[in-house]
Design a protein around this motif. Sequence first.
Motif, PDB file in Angstrom:
ATOM      1  N   LEU A 259       0.844  -1.185   0.000  1.00  5.31           N
ATOM      2  CA  LEU A 259       0.000   0.000   0.000  1.00  5.31           C
ATOM      3  C   LEU A 259       0.878   1.233   0.000  1.00  5.31           C
ATOM      4  O   LEU A 259       1.708   1.418   0.898  1.00  5.31           O
ATOM      5  CB  LEU A 259      -0.916   0.014   1.236  1.00  5.31           C
ATOM      6  N   ASP A 260       0.705   2.084  -1.010  1.00  4.22           N
ATOM      7  CA  ASP A 260       1.436   3.347  -1.071  1.00  4.22           C
ATOM      8  C   ASP A 260       0.633   4.379  -0.293  1.00  4.22           C
ATOM      9  O   ASP A 260      -0.357   4.930  -0.787  1.00  4.22           O
ATOM     10  CB  ASP A 260       1.605   3.772  -2.532  1.00  4.22           C
ATOM     11  N   ASP A 261       1.051   4.629   0.931  1.00  6.39           N
ATOM     12  CA  ASP A 261       0.241   5.441   1.849  1.00  6.39           C
ATOM     13  C   ASP A 261       0.929   6.767   2.156  1.00  6.39           C
ATOM     14  O   ASP A 261       1.174   7.105   3.312  1.00  6.39           O
ATOM     15  CB  ASP A 261       0.005   4.651   3.145  1.00  6.39           C
ATOM     16  N   HIS A 262       1.260   7.522   1.095  1.00  6.20           N
ATOM     17  CA  HIS A 262       1.921   8.808   1.323  1.00  6.20           C
ATOM     18  C   HIS A 262       0.947   9.972   1.353  1.00  6.20           C
ATOM     19  O   HIS A 262       1.327  11.100   1.629  1.00  6.20           O
ATOM     20  CB  HIS A 262       2.968   9.065   0.232  1.00  6.20           C
ATOM     21  N   GLN A 263      -0.338   9.688   1.063  1.00  8.74           N
ATOM     22  CA  GLN A 263      -1.320  10.766   0.995  1.00  8.74           C
ATOM     23  C   GLN A 263      -2.133  10.820   2.281  1.00  8.74           C
ATOM     24  O   GLN A 263      -2.888   9.922   2.600  1.00  8.74           O
ATOM     25  CB  GLN A 263      -2.260  10.556  -0.198  1.00  8.74           C
ATOM     26  N   ALA A 264      -1.941  11.894   3.040  1.00  5.61           N
ATOM     27  CA  ALA A 264      -2.717  12.101   4.268  1.00  5.61           C
ATOM     28  C   ALA A 264      -4.015  12.823   3.933  1.00  5.61           C
ATOM     29  O   ALA A 264      -4.150  13.417   2.853  1.00  5.61           O
ATOM     30  CB  ALA A 264      -1.893  12.915   5.260  1.00  5.61           C
ATOM     31  N   PRO A 265      -4.996  12.817   4.816  1.00  6.22           N
ATOM     32  CA  PRO A 265      -6.222  13.604   4.573  1.00  6.22           C
ATOM     33  C   PRO A 265      -5.873  15.085   4.448  1.00  6.22           C
ATOM     34  O   PRO A 265      -4.984  15.576   5.144  1.00  6.22           O
ATOM     35  CB  PRO A 265      -7.070  13.329   5.822  1.00  6.22           C
ATOM     36  N   PRO A 266      -6.532  15.791   3.570  1.00  5.93           N
ATOM     37  CA  PRO A 266      -6.286  17.236   3.464  1.00  5.93           C
ATOM     38  C   PRO A 266      -6.540  17.932   4.800  1.00  5.93           C
ATOM     39  O   PRO A 266      -7.300  17.453   5.644  1.00  5.93           O
ATOM     40  CB  PRO A 266      -7.276  17.687   2.394  1.00  5.93           C
TER      41      PRO A 266
ATOM     42  N   LEU B  61      12.490  10.525  13.256  1.00  9.29           N
ATOM     43  CA  LEU B  61      11.280   9.799  12.878  1.00  9.29           C
ATOM     44  C   LEU B  61      11.551   8.556  12.028  1.00  9.29           C
ATOM     45  O   LEU B  61      10.623   8.022  11.422  1.00  9.29           O
ATOM     46  CB  LEU B  61      10.347  10.734  12.095  1.00  9.29           C
ATOM     47  N   GLN B  62      12.812   8.075  11.983  1.00  9.05           N
ATOM     48  CA  GLN B  62      13.121   6.964  11.078  1.00  9.05           C
ATOM     49  C   GLN B  62      12.283   5.719  11.369  1.00  9.05           C
ATOM     50  O   GLN B  62      11.880   5.008  10.455  1.00  9.05           O
ATOM     51  CB  GLN B  62      14.612   6.594  11.161  1.00  9.05           C
ATOM     52  N   THR B  63      12.033   5.446  12.658  1.00  8.20           N
ATOM     53  CA  THR B  63      11.247   4.246  12.978  1.00  8.20           C
ATOM     54  C   THR B  63       9.787   4.412  12.587  1.00  8.20           C
ATOM     55  O   THR B  63       9.081   3.410  12.401  1.00  8.20           O
ATOM     56  CB  THR B  63      11.335   3.942  14.483  1.00  8.20           C
ATOM     57  N   LEU B  64       9.320   5.657  12.442  1.00  2.00           N
ATOM     58  CA  LEU B  64       7.934   5.901  12.052  1.00  2.00           C
ATOM     59  C   LEU B  64       7.779   5.883  10.536  1.00  2.00           C
ATOM     60  O   LEU B  64       6.844   5.298  10.000  1.00  2.00           O
ATOM     61  CB  LEU B  64       7.465   7.241  12.624  1.00  2.00           C
ATOM     62  N   CYS B  65       8.697   6.520   9.830  1.00  2.00           N
ATOM     63  CA  CYS B  65       8.586   6.578   8.366  1.00  2.00           C
ATOM     64  C   CYS B  65       9.238   5.380   7.692  1.00  2.00           C
ATOM     65  O   CYS B  65       8.991   5.124   6.518  1.00  2.00           O
ATOM     66  CB  CYS B  65       9.207   7.866   7.833  1.00  2.00           C
TER      67      CYS B  65
ATOM     68  N   ALA C 289       6.838  16.914   8.197  1.00  2.00           N
ATOM     69  CA  ALA C 289       5.875  17.964   8.531  1.00  2.00           C
ATOM     70  C   ALA C 289       4.557  17.358   8.990  1.00  2.00           C
ATOM     71  O   ALA C 289       3.955  17.791   9.979  1.00  2.00           O
ATOM     72  CB  ALA C 289       5.659  18.871   7.332  1.00  2.00           C
ATOM     73  N   PHE C 290       4.080  16.332   8.273  1.00  2.00           N
ATOM     74  CA  PHE C 290       2.824  15.675   8.647  1.00  2.00           C
ATOM     75  C   PHE C 290       2.917  15.055  10.039  1.00  2.00           C
ATOM     76  O   PHE C 290       2.024  15.215  10.874  1.00  2.00           O
ATOM     77  CB  PHE C 290       2.486  14.615   7.599  1.00  2.00           C
ATOM     78  N   ALA C 291       4.026  14.338  10.301  1.00  2.00           N
ATOM     79  CA  ALA C 291       4.161  13.632  11.574  1.00  2.00           C
ATOM     80  C   ALA C 291       4.265  14.596  12.756  1.00  2.00           C
ATOM     81  O   ALA C 291       3.643  14.393  13.797  1.00  2.00           O
ATOM     82  CB  ALA C 291       5.382  12.718  11.527  1.00  2.00           C
ATOM     83  N   ILE C 292       5.044  15.653  12.587  1.00  2.00           N
ATOM     84  CA  ILE C 292       5.266  16.574  13.713  1.00  2.00           C
ATOM     85  C   ILE C 292       4.082  17.515  13.898  1.00  2.00           C
ATOM     86  O   ILE C 292       3.579  17.701  15.017  1.00  2.00           O
ATOM     87  CB  ILE C 292       6.566  17.357  13.503  1.00  2.00           C
ATOM     88  N   VAL C 293       3.592  18.113  12.798  1.00  2.00           N
ATOM     89  CA  VAL C 293       2.547  19.140  12.915  1.00  2.00           C
ATOM     90  C   VAL C 293       1.180  18.529  13.164  1.00  2.00           C
ATOM     91  O   VAL C 293       0.427  18.982  14.028  1.00  2.00           O
ATOM     92  CB  VAL C 293       2.523  20.022  11.656  1.00  2.00           C
TER      93      VAL C 293
ATOM     94  N   ILE D 176      -1.375  21.516   2.828  1.00  2.00           N
ATOM     95  CA  ILE D 176      -2.837  21.553   2.907  1.00  2.00           C
ATOM     96  C   ILE D 176      -3.439  20.350   2.197  1.00  2.00           C
ATOM     97  O   ILE D 176      -4.420  19.749   2.663  1.00  2.00           O
ATOM     98  CB  ILE D 176      -3.365  22.869   2.295  1.00  2.00           C
ATOM     99  N   ASP D 177      -2.849  19.947   1.074  1.00  2.39           N
ATOM    100  CA  ASP D 177      -3.368  18.810   0.305  1.00  2.39           C
ATOM    101  C   ASP D 177      -3.119  17.471   0.984  1.00  2.39           C
ATOM    102  O   ASP D 177      -3.652  16.447   0.552  1.00  2.39           O
ATOM    103  CB  ASP D 177      -2.735  18.783  -1.085  1.00  2.39           C
ATOM    104  N   GLY D 178      -2.279  17.453   2.015  1.00  6.98           N
ATOM    105  CA  GLY D 178      -1.997  16.200   2.714  1.00  6.98           C
ATOM    106  C   GLY D 178      -0.847  15.418   2.127  1.00  6.98           C
ATOM    107  O   GLY D 178      -0.735  14.201   2.356  1.00  6.98           O
ATOM    108  N   ASN D 179       0.038  16.066   1.403  1.00  5.74           N
ATOM    109  CA  ASN D 179       1.208  15.379   0.855  1.00  5.74           C
ATOM    110  C   ASN D 179       2.144  14.997   1.992  1.00  5.74           C
ATOM    111  O   ASN D 179       2.746  15.853   2.627  1.00  5.74           O
ATOM    112  CB  ASN D 179       1.919  16.291  -0.149  1.00  5.74           C
ATOM    113  N   ALA D 180       2.249  13.698   2.271  1.00 11.27           N
ATOM    114  CA  ALA D 180       3.101  13.206   3.362  1.00 11.27           C
ATOM    115  C   ALA D 180       4.112  12.200   2.836  1.00 11.27           C
ATOM    116  O   ALA D 180       4.434  11.205   3.494  1.00 11.27           O
ATOM    117  CB  ALA D 180       2.243  12.580   4.459  1.00 11.27           C
ATOM    118  N   LEU D 181       4.628  12.443   1.648  1.00 12.54           N
ATOM    119  CA  LEU D 181       5.582  11.538   1.031  1.00 12.54           C
ATOM    120  C   LEU D 181       6.900  11.541   1.819  1.00 12.54           C
ATOM    121  O   LEU D 181       7.365  12.579   2.273  1.00 12.54           O
ATOM    122  CB  LEU D 181       5.850  11.986  -0.410  1.00 12.54           C
TER     123      LEU D 181
END
Length: 885
Positions: free
Chosen positions: A577-584, A860-864, A608-612, A840-845
């Motif tokens: 699963l390519d899960d790089h897109q977060a909800p906007p 964040l290496q263990t998370l990403c 940015a997604f993980a921290i913010v 804003i678009d949820g880009n979490a690549l």
Amino acid sequence: MLDAAAVQQLQDGAVLLTPNARLARTRMAAYDAAQQARGLPCWPTASILSWETWLAGLWNEYLQPAYPDALLLNPAQELWLWEEAVEASGQQHPLLNPGAAARAAQDTWRLARNWQIPLHGDDWAHTAESHWFQHWSDQVSGRCRSQRLARLEDVPALLLKRGIPAGLRRSPLLLDGFSDPSPLQRNFFSNLEKSDCSLRWLAAAGRAATTQVLPCENSAHELEMAARWIRVQLEAARTSQQPQLAVVIPDLASRHAEVHNTFLQILHPERIEGGDSGEGLLFNLSSGPSLSEWPVVTAALQTLRLIFRGLDISEASWLQSPFLSGAGDLLQGAALHLQLLDRNYTEITLRSLAQFEGPLARAAQQSAASGWPKSQSYAAWAQEFARLLRSFGWPGERTLNSAEFQAVEAWHSLLTGFRTLDRVAPPPSAVEALQRLQSMAAERIFQPRSAPAPVQIMGLLETTGLSFTGLWLTGLEDRQWPAAPQPNPFIPHALQRQHRLPLSSAEIATAFSERMLRELRHAAPQVVFSYPRREGDLELRPSSLILDFPGAPRELTGPPALARAQQIQPAGELEQLDDHQAPPVAPGERGTRGSQLLTLQAACPFKAFAIVRLGATLMPESSPGIPADRRGRILHSALHHLWAQLGGSARLAELTATQQKELIEQAISVALDKESPQLRGTRLLQLEGRRLGRLLEEWIALERSRVLPFTIERQEYDTNVQFAGLSLDLRLDRVDHVRLELSPGESREAPLVIDYKSSDHSPALWQSNRPSDAQLPLYAITLKEAPAGVAFAVLAAGKLRFAGLTRENNVLPGCNASKDWQAQLQEWARDLAALAQNFIDGNALVDPRDGQITCDQCHLQTLCRVEDESGLDQGQDEIDEEFMA
């Protein structure tokens, strides 16, 4: 096992004596099983005792009435006497570890007494070690004589001296498992027989056995193979009588966790995911961790250390212990931990804890108000320790499981033994009493009682006298078997060889190993001996003692030991699963809404997604001294106060040297008092003040060199801007106003944005569509009026400078004018708007800007799981190949 004659004698009142407690428990279970087999609903408890328990009983029954003012020392009391003797001699000849020397001396005395070695004579005048042991022994023996103290090894001699009491003659004595009794035991038993006591030596039941040898890859594989074999035996016996299996691991004490985890995985794979409560297991480990390592006891000791000495911040998990007040709210403990780190506490004390809110803080406030005497009896300290633990809610509000409940019982038993030190030791201080209690808890091995298990995992010496339906002995490689000689360091070697002390020479060690193997070969119908073939890069060989044993059949390997994940995996197919897109970003969603958001998005969208949005911030760390972020705040505060008084270049130019010095000292004093009140008056703040004083003197000299006059419009200015669909909270360190000469005769006022940095920074950070620091570019494009420039004010020792970009030359010393200032502002606006839209678009690549360099600066290496990204690995391989070419 017990034969019928022994069972009958026990029913008639005989006493069965064993060399250790494990064999006594085993014989008691066998006796009870025999009574159940007879169909009896109840029966009197048999007198089945270990050697040490029996001696203690003889003292209580026959010697204590004869010596009413005498005391039989327990191990803690006896150890204190040895420590006293060792510490007294240490004043002239200091030792690196007096406590260890005292324990070794105590063990040596017991060894000498059991092997009937006289402690004086010409044979002792050989080494400094034997000299000091004699000296310590004389000191302890003198104390025992003067205070009428006895040791367990004294009991046989005292009984023989007074005459064998009639009570010992009335009950037959059955001796079980004494295949190699010590000279003290042999002499005592011989004298009992001469006094018409009835003694019967129970012979070990020899049996024909199938002996097999199994080589294994390494020690870990050896454990796994033993566990597999056990599983096969258990499954084969499901329809028959429950087997009694044993795995003997000579170094069990040092491998307790490894052994437990291996057998748990293979015999109880269903418990791997849900955790292990330790109850209802098919196996039992004879050796366990020390009492101090059990979590409920660890919490008690940490609480007492907090009260009397303080805890290091690395032990802050105590704040979330389930065995204290408020244990139900783990978040409160975590929040308290963060507050302590934020204030840079390197230790947790009653005083620091009492500043906060919550059950633990209230308990700390009450304890901080308590007063303790300089010293008092051990019994009084035991009572006080128990009271203080209750005030912190120990052992917690939830229901304890069986192991935890038994650990609490063991703690109370430990306190009972702690109280008995008053008989031999003077009243200690609080710290001395706590150190003694910690030492006693660390030395006491604790293994919870559990229901009988079909598999016993034990050390080598615990097998004496036992029999099983199947047995596996590990570690039979030539470095360990025969056992290496281990002569005692305190007893002269000639005496050790003369009295044939255990393991005192290669000959005796070899004889011991041969005897143990001979006994183990007949301890079960099926016996497996194994050895590892490798240890790291070292090739190992089997012991010479098993070279003539037959090899192992193939069935021994048993079914594969699958981990839980391996068992589940065949049940389904893997899906990627390519899960790089977060909800906007939803309207009104809050988080870190400063320039840091864009800096993080530029560094790596996932970061940015993980921290913010997920709040995956790094746990702060405390450090000795003033941490870097606190020093930065102090610097900002001092500069704020300084420029609040000056207002700009005009007032600065009027300052005399004396006025400047006074103003700097005042600014530093205000800043230190504001940012580090808990360090007020310390040497640390004095040193920091001197450092700041030198730094600000140099910085003011740089400010004086500015060509254009300036006034300071704003400092530490908080504002909110709407940018590219984001609501951003900004703080500007400083905004100057300067007059720009646009053309001959034309000038205008323009803002100049300055950001203080205590480390080196460069405008190169902005030269990318993914800038390494978005702060100043964002300030520049969101001001209502186009700025004259943006710059870092670098206040790093030895690197003081302005570093930035300006519209015109001479705006700031060391800053170059942009080739096209308006185009630069438009470029920043375009790049930062793109970053904002991506967020804003949820880009979490997972897309680190600078590859491994960016990742090395991220937590964040263990998370990403960036290492799973083939792009990074491939790039690294290419780099390696380039350098190797």
